[in-house]
Design an enzyme around this catalytic site. Structure first.
Site, PDB file in Angstrom:
ATOM      1  N   ARG A  35       0.846  -1.209   0.000  1.00 27.60           N
ATOM      2  CA  ARG A  35       0.000   0.000   0.000  1.00 27.60           C
ATOM      3  C   ARG A  35       0.882   1.261   0.000  1.00 27.60           C
ATOM      4  O   ARG A  35       0.555   2.249  -0.660  1.00 27.60           O
ATOM      5  CB  ARG A  35      -0.916  -0.030   1.230  1.00 27.60           C
ATOM      6  CG  ARG A  35      -1.808   1.194   1.392  1.00 27.60           C
ATOM      7  CD  ARG A  35      -2.854   1.276   0.309  1.00 27.60           C
ATOM      8  NE  ARG A  35      -3.534   2.568   0.307  1.00 27.60           N
ATOM      9  CZ  ARG A  35      -3.125   3.622  -0.395  1.00 27.60           C
ATOM     10  NH1 ARG A  35      -2.053   3.568  -1.155  1.00 27.60           N
ATOM     11  NH2 ARG A  35      -3.794   4.751  -0.351  1.00 27.60           N
ATOM     12  N   THR A 144     -16.672  -7.162   2.038  1.00 27.43           N
ATOM     13  CA  THR A 144     -17.301  -5.849   1.932  1.00 27.43           C
ATOM     14  C   THR A 144     -18.781  -5.956   1.585  1.00 27.43           C
ATOM     15  O   THR A 144     -19.202  -6.874   0.869  1.00 27.43           O
ATOM     16  CB  THR A 144     -16.576  -4.990   0.864  1.00 27.43           C
ATOM     17  OG1 THR A 144     -17.398  -3.867   0.538  1.00 27.43           O
ATOM     18  CG2 THR A 144     -16.299  -5.755  -0.419  1.00 27.43           C
ATOM     19  N   SER A 183     -17.166  -3.589  -9.427  1.00 27.05           N
ATOM     20  CA  SER A 183     -15.792  -3.274  -9.847  1.00 27.05           C
ATOM     21  C   SER A 183     -14.981  -4.568  -9.766  1.00 27.05           C
ATOM     22  O   SER A 183     -15.434  -5.553  -9.156  1.00 27.05           O
ATOM     23  CB  SER A 183     -15.157  -2.238  -8.910  1.00 27.05           C
ATOM     24  OG  SER A 183     -14.857  -2.835  -7.659  1.00 27.05           O
ATOM     25  N   TYR A 185     -12.357  -5.030  -8.056  1.00 22.55           N
ATOM     26  CA  TYR A 185     -12.082  -5.246  -6.630  1.00 22.55           C
ATOM     27  C   TYR A 185     -13.243  -6.000  -5.966  1.00 22.55           C
ATOM     28  O   TYR A 185     -13.042  -7.009  -5.276  1.00 22.55           O
ATOM     29  CB  TYR A 185     -11.845  -3.901  -5.925  1.00 22.55           C
ATOM     30  CG  TYR A 185     -12.150  -3.939  -4.447  1.00 22.55           C
ATOM     31  CD1 TYR A 185     -11.352  -4.658  -3.565  1.00 22.55           C
ATOM     32  CD2 TYR A 185     -13.274  -3.275  -3.927  1.00 22.55           C
ATOM     33  CE1 TYR A 185     -11.647  -4.713  -2.206  1.00 22.55           C
ATOM     34  CE2 TYR A 185     -13.578  -3.327  -2.584  1.00 22.55           C
ATOM     35  CZ  TYR A 185     -12.768  -4.045  -1.729  1.00 22.55           C
ATOM     36  OH  TYR A 185     -13.072  -4.107  -0.390  1.00 22.55           O
ATOM     37  N   HIS A 186     -14.482  -5.510  -6.192  1.00 17.69           N
ATOM     38  CA  HIS A 186     -15.630  -6.180  -5.568  1.00 17.69           C
ATOM     39  C   HIS A 186     -15.794  -7.606  -6.096  1.00 17.69           C
ATOM     40  O   HIS A 186     -16.219  -8.506  -5.375  1.00 17.69           O
ATOM     41  CB  HIS A 186     -16.907  -5.369  -5.794  1.00 17.69           C
ATOM     42  CG  HIS A 186     -16.937  -4.088  -5.007  1.00 17.69           C
ATOM     43  ND1 HIS A 186     -16.758  -2.860  -5.575  1.00 17.69           N
ATOM     44  CD2 HIS A 186     -17.092  -3.872  -3.677  1.00 17.69           C
ATOM     45  CE1 HIS A 186     -16.819  -1.939  -4.639  1.00 17.69           C
ATOM     46  NE2 HIS A 186     -17.012  -2.520  -3.473  1.00 17.69           N
ATOM     47  N   LYS A 189     -13.713  -9.944  -4.142  1.00 16.18           N
ATOM     48  CA  LYS A 189     -14.315 -10.245  -2.834  1.00 16.18           C
ATOM     49  C   LYS A 189     -15.444 -11.268  -2.980  1.00 16.18           C
ATOM     50  O   LYS A 189     -15.681 -12.081  -2.092  1.00 16.18           O
ATOM     51  CB  LYS A 189     -14.844  -8.957  -2.202  1.00 16.18           C
ATOM     52  CG  LYS A 189     -13.749  -7.987  -1.792  1.00 16.18           C
ATOM     53  CD  LYS A 189     -13.018  -8.509  -0.574  1.00 16.18           C
ATOM     54  CE  LYS A 189     -12.032  -7.506  -0.047  1.00 16.18           C
ATOM     55  NZ  LYS A 189     -11.333  -7.967   1.142  1.00 16.18           N
ATOM     56  N   ASN A 244     -14.416  10.653   4.487  1.00 19.54           N
ATOM     57  CA  ASN A 244     -13.104  11.253   4.761  1.00 19.54           C
ATOM     58  C   ASN A 244     -12.745  12.278   3.687  1.00 19.54           C
ATOM     59  O   ASN A 244     -12.130  13.304   3.964  1.00 19.54           O
ATOM     60  CB  ASN A 244     -12.021  10.172   4.833  1.00 19.54           C
ATOM     61  CG  ASN A 244     -12.027   9.471   6.183  1.00 19.54           C
ATOM     62  OD1 ASN A 244     -12.894   9.731   7.005  1.00 19.54           O
ATOM     63  ND2 ASN A 244     -11.074   8.596   6.405  1.00 19.54           N
ATOM     64  N   ARG A 245     -13.141  11.991   2.437  1.00 22.84           N
ATOM     65  CA  ARG A 245     -12.847  12.941   1.360  1.00 22.84           C
ATOM     66  C   ARG A 245     -13.626  14.245   1.586  1.00 22.84           C
ATOM     67  O   ARG A 245     -13.083  15.324   1.487  1.00 22.84           O
ATOM     68  CB  ARG A 245     -13.233  12.310   0.023  1.00 22.84           C
ATOM     69  CG  ARG A 245     -12.296  12.694  -1.094  1.00 22.84           C
ATOM     70  CD  ARG A 245     -12.636  12.010  -2.401  1.00 22.84           C
ATOM     71  NE  ARG A 245     -13.986  12.230  -2.844  1.00 22.84           N
ATOM     72  CZ  ARG A 245     -14.839  11.259  -3.183  1.00 22.84           C
ATOM     73  NH1 ARG A 245     -14.467  10.001  -3.122  1.00 22.84           N
ATOM     74  NH2 ARG A 245     -16.065  11.535  -3.575  1.00 22.84           N
TER      75      ARG A 245
HETATM   76  N1  LIG Z   1     -11.361   0.816   4.055  1.00 30.45           N
HETATM   77  C1  LIG Z   1     -12.624   0.501   3.866  1.00 30.45           C
HETATM   78  O1  LIG Z   1     -13.507   1.391   3.804  1.00 30.45           O
HETATM   79  C2  LIG Z   1     -13.046  -0.931   3.742  1.00 30.45           C
HETATM   80  C3  LIG Z   1     -14.432  -1.222   3.618  1.00 30.45           C
HETATM   81  C4  LIG Z   1     -14.833  -2.550   3.492  1.00 30.45           C
HETATM   82  C5  LIG Z   1     -13.895  -3.575   3.521  1.00 30.45           C
HETATM   83  N2  LIG Z   1     -12.570  -3.273   3.648  1.00 30.45           N
HETATM   84  C6  LIG Z   1     -11.618  -4.387   3.615  1.00 30.45           C
HETATM   85  O2  LIG Z   1     -10.708  -4.325   4.682  1.00 30.45           O
HETATM   86  C7  LIG Z   1      -9.403  -4.744   4.242  1.00 30.45           C
HETATM   87  C8  LIG Z   1      -8.383  -3.690   4.622  1.00 30.45           C
HETATM   88  O3  LIG Z   1      -8.716  -2.442   4.048  1.00 30.45           O
HETATM   89  P1  LIG Z   1      -7.824  -1.148   4.305  1.00 30.45           P
HETATM   90  O4  LIG Z   1      -8.675   0.023   4.071  1.00 30.45           O
HETATM   91  O5  LIG Z   1      -7.102  -1.297   5.592  1.00 30.45           O
HETATM   92  O6  LIG Z   1      -6.801  -1.285   3.083  1.00 30.45           O
HETATM   93  P2  LIG Z   1      -5.237  -0.864   3.009  1.00 30.45           P
HETATM   94  O7  LIG Z   1      -4.867  -0.869   1.576  1.00 30.45           O
HETATM   95  O8  LIG Z   1      -5.001   0.368   3.805  1.00 30.45           O
HETATM   96  O9  LIG Z   1      -4.512  -2.095   3.751  1.00 30.45           O
HETATM   97  C9  LIG Z   1      -4.272  -3.342   3.157  1.00 30.45           C
HETATM   98  C10 LIG Z   1      -2.896  -3.813   3.623  1.00 30.45           C
HETATM   99  O10 LIG Z   1      -2.627  -5.096   3.056  1.00 30.45           O
HETATM  100  C11 LIG Z   1      -1.281  -5.137   2.586  1.00 30.45           C
HETATM  101  N3  LIG Z   1      -1.218  -6.127   1.497  1.00 30.45           N
HETATM  102  C12 LIG Z   1      -1.873  -6.117   0.298  1.00 30.45           C
HETATM  103  N4  LIG Z   1      -1.524  -7.187  -0.441  1.00 30.45           N
HETATM  104  C13 LIG Z   1      -0.652  -7.921   0.310  1.00 30.45           C
HETATM  105  C14 LIG Z   1       0.071  -9.133   0.090  1.00 30.45           C
HETATM  106  N5  LIG Z   1      -0.016  -9.799  -1.062  1.00 30.45           N
HETATM  107  N6  LIG Z   1       0.895  -9.586   1.080  1.00 30.45           N
HETATM  108  C15 LIG Z   1       1.020  -8.908   2.242  1.00 30.45           C
HETATM  109  N7  LIG Z   1       0.369  -7.746   2.508  1.00 30.45           N
HETATM  110  C16 LIG Z   1      -0.452  -7.253   1.548  1.00 30.45           C
HETATM  111  C17 LIG Z   1      -1.005  -3.691   2.129  1.00 30.45           C
HETATM  112  O11 LIG Z   1       0.379  -3.379   2.116  1.00 30.45           O
HETATM  113  C18 LIG Z   1      -1.772  -2.868   3.169  1.00 30.45           C
HETATM  114  O12 LIG Z   1      -0.960  -2.517   4.270  1.00 30.45           O
HETATM  115  C19 LIG Z   1      -9.492  -4.959   2.735  1.00 30.45           C
HETATM  116  O13 LIG Z   1      -9.507  -6.320   2.430  1.00 30.45           O
HETATM  117  C20 LIG Z   1     -10.782  -4.308   2.345  1.00 30.45           C
HETATM  118  O14 LIG Z   1     -11.387  -4.977   1.290  1.00 30.45           O
HETATM  119  C21 LIG Z   1     -12.131  -1.976   3.778  1.00 30.45           C
END
Ligand SMILES: NC(=O)c1ccc[n+]([C@@H]2O[C@H](COP(=O)([O-])OP(=O)(O)OC[C@H]3O[C@@H](n4cnc5c(N)ncnc54)[C@H](O)[C@@H]3O)[C@@H](O)[C@H]2O)c1
Length: 380
Positions: A35, A144, A183, A185-186, A189, A244-245
């Site tokens: 990330r 999600t 998308s 991404y979705h 999931k 947040n935006r």
């Molecule tokens: N942020 C939201 O609003 C939200 C909403 C619904 C679901 N989610 C789910 O929660 C989870 C985390 O979201 P977030 O907002 O913290 O995302 P983020 O991108 O901030 O964090 C994801 C982390 O996973 C690590 N990562 C990705 N691929 C990897 C790999 N192959 N090996 C090791 N590490 C890896 C990245 O470096 C990052 O630190 C996601 O799966 C997302 O789908 C988030």
């Protein structure tokens, strides 16, 4: 408990890892820091000054928390990851480690393929490591609400399974609630869900899939304990979640940019509740008869309603822009969240106080804001 937090350097993973460590669990963060690299690639940044992972961990350990970090790419280095699972025998693995931005997954073929390769292989590798090396481990995955495509066609969205009567036979059945991803991404999931069904059916793994709403807020009780623990704050059009935006726009004197009519209803949750809910899910292990699916959601609001709340609080004008996404202009939505509530979840809902907290950070961190990134979402 001994807990692996995969993706524990990210927006949701970091506060969750700290919360679990503060509750006296032994926490192992596994993250490949992708990330942070994507920020460089997009010439984007967190609005807050996030510290390198080494400094974050050192501060947390100085506070007396048992937390360690391992840099492993779970998609590409199965051997290292499986070795970690085999040697450490975690009681639970929390899986946040996926590419999670819908706009990023729709940028082009490189990002579409990366999102599928990374997310599906990561989830599949985690399941394999559990089957072969630690079959009693409880997997808690962050899914999600977005997999369902936001509609009330079949009533309130249940927790994973839909009760139906088969027209032809008149028999009752419970099926996985149909997905309708908007998308790439979705879509990943949605595919994760099938992997969980199969691995649970065939190898009886204990799995909880938390279908989370859109997360807002920045700091939690734990990340506020030291400046170096500050959480990331994405405000850009690719990774920044909608509320947040809006808050960073209000804090920096910009109009609030609503895509389309703003009639899109979505489910939301505060970042503190993300950490609280994951803790509840871990501490209440389900049986392994079927995958436990819980909606991790605090409230449902329309995008316009959110914009109005912020506009009324800070006098910021609202601007309606062409929607860059293929989605219903308006939709109704209701979501069942009884599962986590029955485990003790008390949702934090949107209040002026909480928005003020986030706005304070956005104002303080104005120096880091790259204006050109606020509206850089691709169209699809
Ligand atoms: N942020 C939201 O609003 C939200 C909403 C619904 C679901 N989610 C789910 O929660 C989870 C985390 O979201 P977030 O907002 O913290 O995302 P983020 O991108 O901030 O964090 C994801 C982390 O996973 C690590 N990562 C990705 N691929 C990897 C790999 N192959 N090996 C090791 N590490 C890896 C990245 O470096 C990052 O630190 C996601 O799966 C997302 O789908 C988030």
């Amino acid at each position: 408990m001994k807990i692996f937090v995969l993706g524990g350097d990210g927006f949701c993973g970091w506060p969750t890892a700290l919360k679990l460590a503060k509750e006296n669990h032994e926490v192992w963060i596994i993250d490949n820091l992708s990330r942070r690299r994507i920020d460089e690639e997009l010439e984007s940044n967190s609005l807050t000054d996030i510290e390198p992972i080494g400094k974050r961990i050192a501060t947390a350990r100085n506070l007396g928390w048992d937390i360690k970090f391992w840099n492993i790419d779970i998609a590409k280095s199965y051997g290292y990851f499986a070795k970690a699972v085999n040697e450490l025998q975690p009681d639970a693995i929390v899986h946040f480690a996926e590419q999670r931005a819908a706009p990023y997954s729709m940028l082009g073929q490189t990002e579409r393929r990366y999102t599928v390769d990374n997310n599906i292989t990561t989830t599949h590798n985690v399941l394999n490591a559990i089957v072969d090396h630690c079959p009693s481990c409880h997997l808690v995955h962050l899914g999600t609400m977005g997999v369902y495509g936001y509609s009330k066609e079949m009533g309130s969205i249940p927790e994973g399974y839909l009760d139906i009567t088969v027209k032809e036979t008149g028999e009752d059945a419970s099926i996985l609630y149909p997905t309708n991803p908007g998308s790439v991404y979705h879509m990943t999931k949605s595919m994760d869900q099938l992997l969980f069904q199969f691995y649970n059916k065939n190898w009886n793994i204990h799995i909880t899939d938390l279908h989370q709403g859109i997360v807002w807020g920045t700091q939690t009780e734990e990340t506020s304990m030291d400046k170096t623990l500050v959480n990331r704050f994405d405000y850009d059009g690719i990774y920044g979640t909608v509320l947040n935006r809006f808050i960073s726009q209000a804090a920096t004197g910009k109009n609030l940019s609503v895509y389309g009519t703003g009639g899109q209803k979505r489910a939301f949750i505060h970042i503190q509740d993300t950490a609280n809910c994951v803790k509840l899910a871990i501490e209440n292990v389900p049986d392994n008869k079927k995958v436990r699916i819980l909606n991790q959601v605090s409230e449902v609001r329309s995008v316009k309603e959110l914009a109005m709340i912020i506009s009324n609080s800070y006098g910021t004008p609202i601007e309606f822009l062409d929607n860059p996404r293929k989605e219903l202009a308006e939709n109704d939505l209701a979501v069942d969240n009884q599962g986590l509530k029955s485990l003790g979840f008390q949702p934090i809902t949107l209040t002026a106080n909480l928005i003020d907290d986030v706005r304070y950070i956005a104002t303080e961190m104005h120096k880091n804001l790259k204006e050109e990134n606020i509206l850089n979402s691709p169209k699809w």
